[in-house]
Design a protein around this motif. Structure first.
Motif, short mmCIF file in Angstrom:
data_model
loop_
_atom_site.label_atom_id
_atom_site.label_comp_id
_atom_site.label_asym_id
_atom_site.label_seq_id
_atom_site.Cartn_x
_atom_site.Cartn_y
_atom_site.Cartn_z
N LEU A 21 71.14 59.44 5.46
CA LEU A 21 72.06 59.52 6.59
C LEU A 21 71.88 58.30 7.48
O LEU A 21 70.77 57.93 7.83
N GLN A 22 73.02 57.69 7.86
CA GLN A 22 73.02 56.52 8.72
C GLN A 22 74.05 56.72 9.82
O GLN A 22 75.04 57.43 9.62
N PRO A 23 73.87 56.11 11.00
CA PRO A 23 74.92 56.15 12.03
C PRO A 23 76.21 55.55 11.49
O PRO A 23 76.21 54.42 11.00
N ASP A 24 77.31 56.33 11.56
CA ASP A 24 78.52 55.87 10.89
C ASP A 24 79.20 54.71 11.60
O ASP A 24 80.02 54.02 11.02
N ASP A 25 78.87 54.48 12.88
CA ASP A 25 79.53 53.39 13.59
C ASP A 25 79.04 52.01 13.14
O ASP A 25 79.68 51.00 13.42
N LEU A 27 77.68 51.60 9.77
CA LEU A 27 77.47 51.63 8.34
C LEU A 27 78.29 50.58 7.60
O LEU A 27 77.79 49.89 6.69
N VAL A 45 79.41 56.04 -0.78
CA VAL A 45 79.24 55.90 0.67
C VAL A 45 80.43 56.55 1.36
O VAL A 45 81.56 56.51 0.86
N GLN A 46 80.17 57.17 2.50
CA GLN A 46 81.24 57.77 3.30
C GLN A 46 81.31 57.06 4.65
O GLN A 46 80.29 56.91 5.34
N VAL A 47 82.53 56.63 5.03
CA VAL A 47 82.75 55.94 6.29
C VAL A 47 84.01 56.50 6.94
O VAL A 47 84.76 57.25 6.34
N GLU A 48 84.26 56.10 8.19
CA GLU A 48 85.52 56.43 8.84
C GLU A 48 86.66 55.78 8.07
O GLU A 48 86.53 54.68 7.55
N ARG A 270 87.50 60.91 7.10
CA ARG A 270 86.35 60.15 6.62
C ARG A 270 86.55 60.00 5.11
O ARG A 270 86.92 60.95 4.43
#
Length: 383
Positions: A21-25, A27, A45-48, A270
Protein backbone atom coordinates in the motif's frame (compact mmCIF):
# COMPACT_ATOMS: atom_id res chain seq x y z
CA UNK A 1 -10.69 -7.25 2.55
CA UNK A 2 -8.75 -10.06 4.25
CA UNK A 3 -11.04 -12.66 2.72
CA UNK A 4 -9.79 -11.73 -0.75
CA UNK A 5 -6.40 -13.33 -0.23
CA UNK A 6 -7.85 -16.62 0.98
CA UNK A 7 -10.33 -16.81 -1.87
CA UNK A 8 -7.66 -15.88 -4.43
CA UNK A 9 -5.38 -18.65 -3.18
CA UNK A 10 -8.24 -21.11 -3.41
CA UNK A 11 -9.16 -20.04 -6.94
CA UNK A 12 -5.59 -19.66 -8.26
CA UNK A 13 -3.17 -21.61 -6.04
CA UNK A 14 -0.26 -21.03 -8.44
CA UNK A 15 -0.45 -17.24 -8.15
CA UNK A 16 1.71 -15.72 -5.41
CA UNK A 17 0.46 -12.22 -4.62
CA UNK A 18 2.44 -9.60 -2.74
CA UNK A 19 0.57 -6.39 -1.95
CA UNK A 20 2.04 -3.03 -0.97
CA UNK A 21 0.00 0.00 0.00
CA UNK A 22 1.26 3.45 -1.00
CA UNK A 23 -0.23 6.97 -0.73
CA UNK A 24 -2.17 7.28 -3.97
CA UNK A 25 -1.43 10.98 -4.45
CA UNK A 26 2.25 10.22 -5.12
CA UNK A 27 2.07 6.77 -6.67
CA UNK A 28 1.98 7.84 -10.32
CA UNK A 29 5.02 10.05 -9.92
CA UNK A 30 6.80 7.31 -8.01
CA UNK A 31 6.13 4.97 -10.93
CA UNK A 32 7.64 7.51 -13.30
CA UNK A 33 10.80 7.78 -11.21
CA UNK A 34 11.11 3.99 -10.97
CA UNK A 35 10.76 3.64 -14.73
CA UNK A 36 13.36 6.33 -15.42
CA UNK A 37 15.77 4.73 -12.94
CA UNK A 38 15.37 1.31 -14.52
CA UNK A 39 13.77 -0.18 -11.41
CA UNK A 40 11.29 -3.03 -11.72
CA UNK A 41 7.64 -1.95 -11.65
CA UNK A 42 4.92 -3.99 -9.94
CA UNK A 43 2.85 -6.20 -12.24
CA UNK A 44 -0.36 -4.50 -11.20
CA UNK A 45 -1.01 -1.01 -9.89
CA UNK A 46 -4.12 0.96 -8.96
CA UNK A 47 -4.22 4.76 -9.31
CA UNK A 48 -6.80 7.52 -9.64
CA UNK A 49 -8.38 7.48 -13.10
CA UNK A 50 -6.95 10.94 -13.81
CA UNK A 51 -3.67 9.08 -14.29
CA UNK A 52 -5.12 6.45 -16.63
CA UNK A 53 -4.17 8.25 -19.83
CA UNK A 54 -0.72 9.35 -18.59
CA UNK A 55 0.02 5.78 -17.45
CA UNK A 56 -0.54 4.60 -21.01
CA UNK A 57 0.89 7.61 -22.86
CA UNK A 58 4.16 7.49 -20.91
CA UNK A 59 4.64 3.77 -21.45
CA UNK A 60 4.03 2.75 -17.85
CA UNK A 61 1.02 0.55 -18.64
CA UNK A 62 -0.07 -1.76 -21.45
CA UNK A 63 -3.17 -1.72 -23.64
CA UNK A 64 -5.62 -4.07 -21.91
CA UNK A 65 -7.78 -4.72 -24.99
CA UNK A 66 -6.42 -8.24 -25.55
CA UNK A 67 -6.64 -9.01 -21.83
CA UNK A 68 -10.27 -7.90 -21.72
CA UNK A 69 -11.15 -9.89 -24.83
CA UNK A 70 -9.59 -12.97 -23.23
CA UNK A 71 -11.65 -12.35 -20.10
CA UNK A 72 -14.81 -12.12 -22.20
CA UNK A 73 -13.97 -15.41 -23.88
CA UNK A 74 -12.95 -17.32 -20.74
CA UNK A 75 -15.51 -16.00 -18.24
CA UNK A 76 -18.37 -14.33 -20.12
CA UNK A 77 -20.72 -14.49 -17.12
CA UNK A 78 -18.45 -12.38 -14.89
CA UNK A 79 -17.49 -10.13 -17.79
CA UNK A 80 -21.13 -9.33 -18.52
CA UNK A 81 -21.67 -8.20 -14.92
CA UNK A 82 -19.26 -5.29 -15.35
CA UNK A 83 -20.70 -1.84 -16.05
CA UNK A 84 -19.54 0.15 -19.09
CA UNK A 85 -17.36 2.60 -17.10
CA UNK A 86 -15.21 -0.33 -15.89
CA UNK A 87 -13.37 -0.45 -19.20
CA UNK A 88 -11.50 2.88 -19.27
CA UNK A 89 -10.80 3.83 -22.88
CA UNK A 90 -8.21 6.24 -24.27
CA UNK A 91 -6.91 6.58 -27.83
CA UNK A 92 -8.92 3.55 -29.00
CA UNK A 93 -7.33 1.38 -26.28
CA UNK A 94 -8.56 0.02 -22.97
CA UNK A 95 -5.91 1.53 -20.71
CA UNK A 96 -7.33 0.73 -17.28
CA UNK A 97 -9.86 -1.36 -15.41
CA UNK A 98 -12.01 1.02 -13.37
CA UNK A 99 -13.40 -1.41 -10.83
CA UNK A 100 -14.56 1.14 -8.23
CA UNK A 101 -15.85 4.67 -8.38
CA UNK A 102 -18.05 7.44 -7.08
CA UNK A 103 -19.90 10.34 -8.61
CA UNK A 104 -20.90 13.84 -7.69
CA UNK A 105 -24.54 14.40 -6.83
CA UNK A 106 -26.60 17.26 -5.45
CA UNK A 107 -27.29 17.01 -1.73
CA UNK A 108 -30.47 19.01 -1.13
CA UNK A 109 -32.58 20.04 1.84
CA UNK A 110 -35.82 18.47 0.61
CA UNK A 111 -37.77 20.00 3.49
CA UNK A 112 -36.81 23.50 2.37
CA UNK A 113 -37.54 22.65 -1.26
CA UNK A 114 -41.01 21.40 -0.30
CA UNK A 115 -41.56 24.58 1.70
CA UNK A 116 -40.62 26.60 -1.40
CA UNK A 117 -42.92 24.57 -3.66
CA UNK A 118 -40.05 22.94 -5.58
CA UNK A 119 -40.35 19.32 -6.65
CA UNK A 120 -37.41 16.93 -6.82
CA UNK A 121 -35.63 15.82 -8.87
CA UNK A 122 -34.77 19.19 -10.40
CA UNK A 123 -34.45 18.72 -14.15
CA UNK A 124 -32.48 21.79 -15.24
CA UNK A 125 -29.68 24.03 -13.97
CA UNK A 126 -32.01 27.00 -14.46
CA UNK A 127 -34.34 25.12 -12.13
CA UNK A 128 -31.54 24.82 -9.57
CA UNK A 129 -31.07 28.59 -9.62
CA UNK A 130 -34.82 29.17 -9.27
CA UNK A 131 -34.95 26.75 -6.33
CA UNK A 132 -32.05 28.50 -4.61
CA UNK A 133 -33.77 31.87 -5.05
CA UNK A 134 -37.00 30.52 -3.59
CA UNK A 135 -35.18 29.09 -0.58
CA UNK A 136 -33.29 32.34 -0.11
CA UNK A 137 -36.58 34.20 0.01
CA UNK A 138 -37.82 31.91 2.80
CA UNK A 139 -34.46 31.80 4.61
CA UNK A 140 -32.77 35.16 4.01
CA UNK A 141 -30.16 34.52 6.69
CA UNK A 142 -28.44 31.66 4.79
CA UNK A 143 -26.48 31.25 1.58
CA UNK A 144 -28.37 28.42 -0.14
CA UNK A 145 -25.44 27.06 -2.19
CA UNK A 146 -22.29 25.80 -0.44
CA UNK A 147 -19.27 25.25 -2.66
CA UNK A 148 -15.52 24.70 -2.84
CA UNK A 149 -13.63 27.59 -4.40
CA UNK A 150 -10.20 27.68 -2.77
CA UNK A 151 -7.19 26.46 -4.72
CA UNK A 152 -5.59 23.10 -4.07
CA UNK A 153 -8.84 21.19 -3.42
CA UNK A 154 -9.47 19.99 -6.99
CA UNK A 155 -12.35 20.70 -9.37
CA UNK A 156 -14.05 17.32 -9.80
CA UNK A 157 -17.33 18.98 -8.87
CA UNK A 158 -16.90 21.61 -11.60
CA UNK A 159 -15.98 19.06 -14.27
CA UNK A 160 -19.01 16.98 -13.27
CA UNK A 161 -21.27 20.01 -13.61
CA UNK A 162 -19.68 21.01 -16.92
CA UNK A 163 -20.27 17.58 -18.47
CA UNK A 164 -23.80 17.41 -17.04
CA UNK A 165 -24.45 20.82 -18.62
CA UNK A 166 -23.25 19.66 -22.03
CA UNK A 167 -19.72 21.10 -22.08
CA UNK A 168 -17.60 19.05 -24.47
CA UNK A 169 -14.00 18.14 -23.68
CA UNK A 170 -11.04 17.82 -26.01
CA UNK A 171 -8.96 15.37 -24.04
CA UNK A 172 -9.01 16.95 -20.58
CA UNK A 173 -9.71 20.47 -21.84
CA UNK A 174 -13.26 21.84 -21.55
CA UNK A 175 -14.59 23.90 -24.42
CA UNK A 176 -15.43 27.01 -22.43
CA UNK A 177 -16.20 29.19 -25.44
CA UNK A 178 -19.19 27.00 -26.34
CA UNK A 179 -22.72 27.93 -25.35
CA UNK A 180 -22.56 25.34 -22.57
CA UNK A 181 -19.19 26.60 -21.32
CA UNK A 182 -20.38 30.18 -21.10
CA UNK A 183 -23.53 28.99 -19.33
CA UNK A 184 -21.54 27.34 -16.53
CA UNK A 185 -19.50 30.53 -16.07
CA UNK A 186 -22.67 32.63 -15.90
CA UNK A 187 -24.23 30.14 -13.45
CA UNK A 188 -21.56 30.90 -10.86
CA UNK A 189 -21.70 34.62 -11.58
CA UNK A 190 -25.42 34.52 -10.83
CA UNK A 191 -24.78 32.75 -7.54
CA UNK A 192 -22.69 35.74 -6.43
CA UNK A 193 -24.94 38.41 -7.93
CA UNK A 194 -28.05 36.97 -6.27
CA UNK A 195 -26.25 36.27 -2.97
CA UNK A 196 -26.97 32.55 -3.34
CA UNK A 197 -23.48 31.57 -2.21
CA UNK A 198 -21.13 33.15 0.27
CA UNK A 199 -18.30 35.43 -0.92
CA UNK A 200 -16.24 33.59 1.71
CA UNK A 201 -16.42 30.53 -0.56
CA UNK A 202 -13.24 31.85 -2.17
CA UNK A 203 -11.46 30.46 0.88
CA UNK A 204 -13.64 27.39 1.35
CA UNK A 205 -12.35 23.85 0.91
CA UNK A 206 -14.30 20.63 1.27
CA UNK A 207 -14.50 20.87 5.07
CA UNK A 208 -15.89 24.40 5.10
CA UNK A 209 -18.34 23.71 2.27
CA UNK A 210 -19.59 20.43 3.71
CA UNK A 211 -19.73 21.86 7.24
CA UNK A 212 -21.89 24.75 6.05
CA UNK A 213 -24.41 22.33 4.56
CA UNK A 214 -24.42 19.90 7.48
CA UNK A 215 -24.74 22.83 9.86
CA UNK A 216 -28.00 23.96 8.26
CA UNK A 217 -26.57 27.13 6.72
CA UNK A 218 -26.94 25.96 3.11
CA UNK A 219 -29.62 24.15 1.10
CA UNK A 220 -27.54 22.49 -1.61
CA UNK A 221 -24.04 21.15 -2.06
CA UNK A 222 -22.38 19.30 -4.92
CA UNK A 223 -20.48 16.41 -3.32
CA UNK A 224 -19.57 12.76 -3.85
CA UNK A 225 -22.13 10.03 -3.18
CA UNK A 226 -19.58 7.91 -1.29
CA UNK A 227 -19.79 10.51 1.49
CA UNK A 228 -23.54 10.01 1.89
CA UNK A 229 -23.36 7.84 5.02
CA UNK A 230 -21.14 10.30 6.90
CA UNK A 231 -23.08 13.33 5.70
CA UNK A 232 -26.47 11.77 6.38
CA UNK A 233 -25.53 10.58 9.84
CA UNK A 234 -24.05 13.97 10.74
CA UNK A 235 -27.13 15.82 9.51
CA UNK A 236 -29.47 13.51 11.42
CA UNK A 237 -27.44 13.64 14.62
CA UNK A 238 -26.70 17.36 14.44
CA UNK A 239 -29.99 18.86 13.26
CA UNK A 240 -32.45 15.98 13.47
CA UNK A 241 -32.98 16.30 9.72
CA UNK A 242 -33.77 12.84 8.35
CA UNK A 243 -33.82 11.18 4.95
CA UNK A 244 -35.75 11.56 2.66
CA UNK A 245 -38.21 14.15 3.96
CA UNK A 246 -35.46 16.39 5.32
CA UNK A 247 -32.68 15.78 2.82
CA UNK A 248 -31.91 13.77 -0.30
CA UNK A 249 -29.27 13.04 -2.89
CA UNK A 250 -30.38 13.77 -6.44
CA UNK A 251 -28.65 13.36 -9.79
CA UNK A 252 -27.19 16.40 -11.50
CA UNK A 253 -29.53 17.92 -14.11
CA UNK A 254 -28.52 17.02 -17.67
CA UNK A 255 -30.07 20.10 -19.19
CA UNK A 256 -29.33 23.79 -18.81
CA UNK A 257 -32.71 25.33 -19.53
CA UNK A 258 -34.95 22.53 -20.80
CA UNK A 259 -35.21 19.91 -23.46
CA UNK A 260 -33.33 18.23 -24.99
CA UNK A 261 -30.94 16.70 -22.48
CA UNK A 262 -27.49 18.07 -23.20
CA UNK A 263 -25.14 16.30 -20.78
CA UNK A 264 -24.40 13.14 -18.85
CA UNK A 265 -23.36 11.95 -15.41
CA UNK A 266 -19.67 11.30 -14.74
CA UNK A 267 -18.13 8.69 -12.47
CA UNK A 268 -14.73 9.27 -10.88
CA UNK A 269 -12.92 5.96 -10.67
CA UNK A 270 -9.75 4.24 -9.58
CA UNK A 271 -8.14 2.24 -12.35
CA UNK A 272 -6.07 -0.92 -12.26
CA UNK A 273 -3.22 -1.16 -14.76
CA UNK A 274 -0.91 -3.94 -15.87
CA UNK A 275 2.49 -2.33 -16.18
CA UNK A 276 4.68 -2.47 -19.25
CA UNK A 277 7.36 -4.31 -17.23
CA UNK A 278 5.08 -7.15 -16.15
CA UNK A 279 6.30 -10.64 -16.96
CA UNK A 280 2.97 -12.07 -15.80
CA UNK A 281 0.22 -10.07 -17.55
CA UNK A 282 -2.21 -13.00 -17.69
CA UNK A 283 -1.87 -13.77 -13.99
CA UNK A 284 -2.28 -10.06 -13.22
CA UNK A 285 -5.48 -10.06 -15.28
CA UNK A 286 -6.81 -12.98 -13.22
CA UNK A 287 -6.24 -11.00 -10.03
CA UNK A 288 -8.20 -8.09 -11.53
CA UNK A 289 -11.03 -10.42 -12.49
CA UNK A 290 -11.17 -11.88 -8.99
CA UNK A 291 -11.53 -8.42 -7.51
CA UNK A 292 -14.78 -8.01 -9.45
CA UNK A 293 -16.36 -11.24 -8.25
CA UNK A 294 -19.67 -10.39 -6.58
CA UNK A 295 -18.79 -11.81 -3.15
CA UNK A 296 -15.46 -9.99 -3.10
CA UNK A 297 -16.96 -6.71 -4.27
CA UNK A 298 -19.73 -6.76 -1.68
CA UNK A 299 -17.23 -7.52 1.06
CA UNK A 300 -15.12 -4.56 -0.08
CA UNK A 301 -18.22 -2.35 -0.14
CA UNK A 302 -18.46 -2.77 3.63
CA UNK A 303 -15.30 -0.66 3.82
CA UNK A 304 -16.67 1.97 1.44
CA UNK A 305 -15.68 0.65 -2.00
CA UNK A 306 -18.34 1.08 -4.70
CA UNK A 307 -17.83 -1.60 -7.34
CA UNK A 308 -19.23 -0.76 -10.78
CA UNK A 309 -20.77 -4.18 -11.14
CA UNK A 310 -24.41 -4.88 -11.99
CA UNK A 311 -25.01 -7.70 -9.53
CA UNK A 312 -23.43 -5.72 -6.70
CA UNK A 313 -25.53 -2.62 -7.38
CA UNK A 314 -28.76 -4.60 -7.40
CA UNK A 315 -27.94 -6.57 -4.26
CA UNK A 316 -29.78 -6.03 -0.95
CA UNK A 317 -26.36 -6.03 0.75
CA UNK A 318 -25.27 -2.92 -1.17
CA UNK A 319 -28.59 -1.21 -0.45
CA UNK A 320 -27.99 -1.83 3.24
CA UNK A 321 -24.40 -0.53 3.09
CA UNK A 322 -25.45 2.61 1.17
CA UNK A 323 -29.04 3.20 2.35
CA UNK A 324 -29.21 6.74 0.94
CA UNK A 325 -28.24 5.72 -2.61
CA UNK A 326 -31.61 5.06 -4.20
CA UNK A 327 -32.23 3.17 -7.43
CA UNK A 328 -31.67 6.16 -9.78
CA UNK A 329 -28.30 6.83 -8.10
CA UNK A 330 -27.25 3.20 -8.37
CA UNK A 331 -28.34 2.95 -12.01
CA UNK A 332 -26.54 6.16 -12.91
CA UNK A 333 -23.30 4.77 -11.47
CA UNK A 334 -23.55 1.85 -13.89
CA UNK A 335 -24.20 4.06 -16.92
CA UNK A 336 -22.05 7.12 -16.22
CA UNK A 337 -19.27 8.37 -18.45
CA UNK A 338 -15.60 8.44 -17.41
CA UNK A 339 -13.75 11.53 -16.25
CA UNK A 340 -11.63 13.16 -18.96
CA UNK A 341 -7.98 12.21 -18.69
CA UNK A 342 -4.77 13.45 -20.27
CA UNK A 343 -1.10 13.69 -19.37
CA UNK A 344 -1.60 17.41 -18.62
CA UNK A 345 -4.72 16.88 -16.46
CA UNK A 346 -3.31 18.46 -13.31
CA UNK A 347 -2.25 21.57 -15.20
CA UNK A 348 -5.88 21.79 -16.35
CA UNK A 349 -7.03 21.48 -12.72
CA UNK A 350 -4.75 24.31 -11.65
CA UNK A 351 -6.10 26.64 -14.34
CA UNK A 352 -9.71 25.74 -13.59
CA UNK A 353 -9.17 26.48 -9.90
CA UNK A 354 -7.84 29.90 -10.87
CA UNK A 355 -10.77 30.38 -13.22
CA UNK A 356 -13.31 29.67 -10.45
CA UNK A 357 -11.80 32.38 -8.29
CA UNK A 358 -11.78 34.77 -11.26
CA UNK A 359 -15.48 34.09 -11.93
CA UNK A 360 -16.56 34.59 -8.32
CA UNK A 361 -14.58 37.82 -8.02
CA UNK A 362 -15.98 39.20 -11.29
CA UNK A 363 -19.70 38.41 -11.29
CA UNK A 364 -20.52 41.26 -13.69
CA UNK A 365 -17.89 40.43 -16.31
CA UNK A 366 -18.93 39.27 -19.77
CA UNK A 367 -19.06 35.43 -19.62
CA UNK A 368 -17.82 35.23 -23.21
CA UNK A 369 -14.75 37.28 -22.37
CA UNK A 370 -13.98 35.14 -19.32
CA UNK A 371 -14.42 32.02 -21.44
CA UNK A 372 -12.01 33.28 -24.11
CA UNK A 373 -9.44 34.33 -21.51
CA UNK A 374 -9.29 30.91 -19.85
CA UNK A 375 -9.79 28.89 -23.04
CA UNK A 376 -6.61 30.39 -24.47
CA UNK A 377 -4.61 29.30 -21.43
CA UNK A 378 -6.16 25.83 -21.39
CA UNK A 379 -5.56 25.23 -25.08
CA UNK A 380 -1.90 26.11 -24.64
CA UNK A 381 -1.50 23.05 -22.38
CA UNK A 382 -2.20 20.68 -25.27
CA UNK A 383 0.39 22.35 -27.44
Amino acid sequence: PDSFFDSLEEAYPDINLTVELQPDDALFFQMQRMKQAGEALPDLVQVESFFAAPMYDLGLAIDLTDVVEQWQEEDPELYDLQADPVFFEHDDAIVGLATTGSMDVLYVRSDWLTEAGVEVPIDTWDGVLDALRAIKQNHPDIFPWAMIATRGEGVNWLISQMVASGVEFDGAIPQLTSEAGEYVISFYQQLIRDELTSPEALAWGENESRGTWIGGRAAMILDGMRSSNDIGDALTDGLGVTYPDGWQMILLPHSRSGEPEEGEQLVATRTFHITSDSEHPYEASLVMRHLTETDQAIEAAKSGAVYLQNEVMSSPEFAEIYPYADEPIRQALLEAGSFPSASYFFEVVDLLEQMVQDILQNPDADPAELAEKWQEQLDALAG
